[in-house]
Design an enzyme around this catalytic site. Sequence first.
Site, short mmCIF file in Angstrom:
data_model
loop_
_atom_site.label_atom_id
_atom_site.label_comp_id
_atom_site.label_asym_id
_atom_site.label_seq_id
_atom_site.Cartn_x
_atom_site.Cartn_y
_atom_site.Cartn_z
N SER A 11 -17.37 11.69 -15.18
CA SER A 11 -16.16 11.44 -14.41
C SER A 11 -15.02 11.00 -15.33
O SER A 11 -14.58 11.76 -16.19
CB SER A 11 -16.44 10.42 -13.30
OG SER A 11 -15.49 10.54 -12.26
N LYS A 68 -1.25 -0.75 7.61
CA LYS A 68 -1.26 -1.86 6.66
C LYS A 68 -2.68 -2.33 6.32
O LYS A 68 -2.93 -2.79 5.20
CB LYS A 68 -0.43 -3.03 7.21
CG LYS A 68 -0.28 -4.20 6.25
CD LYS A 68 0.41 -3.77 4.96
CE LYS A 68 0.56 -4.93 3.99
NZ LYS A 68 1.07 -4.49 2.68
#
Length: 337
Positions: A149, A201
């Site tokens: 990765s 949020k």
Amino acid sequence: MNTKRWIALVVAAAVLGISLVINSAFAFLQGGFSESVEELIGTTQTGLSETVVEDGDFNSRVAVLNVDGVIQDTGDAASFFGTTGYNHSFFMEQLENIKEDGSVKAVVLAVNSPGGGVVESAEIYDKITEIQEETGIPFYVSMGAIAASGGYYIAAPAEKIFVNEETLTGSIGVIMQSVNYGELAERYGVDFVTIKSGPYKDIMSPTRDMTEDERALLQEMLDDSYESFVDVIEEGRGMTEEEVKAVADGRIMNGRQAVEANLADGFGYEEDVIEQIKTDFDLGNAQVFQYGNDQGWGSLLSMKVNSFFGNDLETQMISKLLTEFSSPRMMYLYGDK
């Protein structure tokens, strides 16, 4: 809560308090002692020490840079609690020194990492390409047990990549995870009160299920970072988008498969890669060196703290909670950090 847990919590809080006091003291005293310490240990102009691996011509040198561990910027707290692994600010300092040091003619990047943060990986990639473009210094990569990765992301711009046959690499993609313990909390009568300024949020809140709109927003972000990852490999390996995406589905592969997929150029251990870059760039008499991190008393104290408090599972878990980020974030990462 039983007595052992209370003691563990008190100990953890005490260690955190001590670390803050000591870090402040070191910062205050460092200015007065830095010059005399440098005279004793011998450092570069940037404060990095150097260890010669192979003696040779000082004006024509090969630098060995090590990326060992999860690529993330954990700050000073983690280093105090004893983790000797990847240090992002230290590694970026090494790259900057490579750029400014005219005696460095080539770099071997030794990668043993499952990857890490999207931002940190991109920062390393950008710095390596900057060095290549501005100085012409070649980079060869030596992959260790794992270079997956983000570990592959930072290797992609190298002129050549070498693996061991059993190296774990690949895992090309992006991941973002969180834990949802809302149902468990409800079972025990725990109620979470959230006041927010907008509907998104508290996205990825661990106390409730994610909505489809929220999932779509996050997926768009991850897809964008994934495309950037693919672009990095296309440019670094000279592959087409189709060729990259054929193996960029998150799969892990061994060294033999990586060579077959054109994600690596050949096989060899670190010492083989050093000899190869010396041969390819006529650096047969070059000095080979690596940087050291002189953390001084802070590093010593970290070791003593770990020795004193032991390595029992509960202490490790508390230390992990105190030193790692709790917010979900995008990662170029294989496995669990």
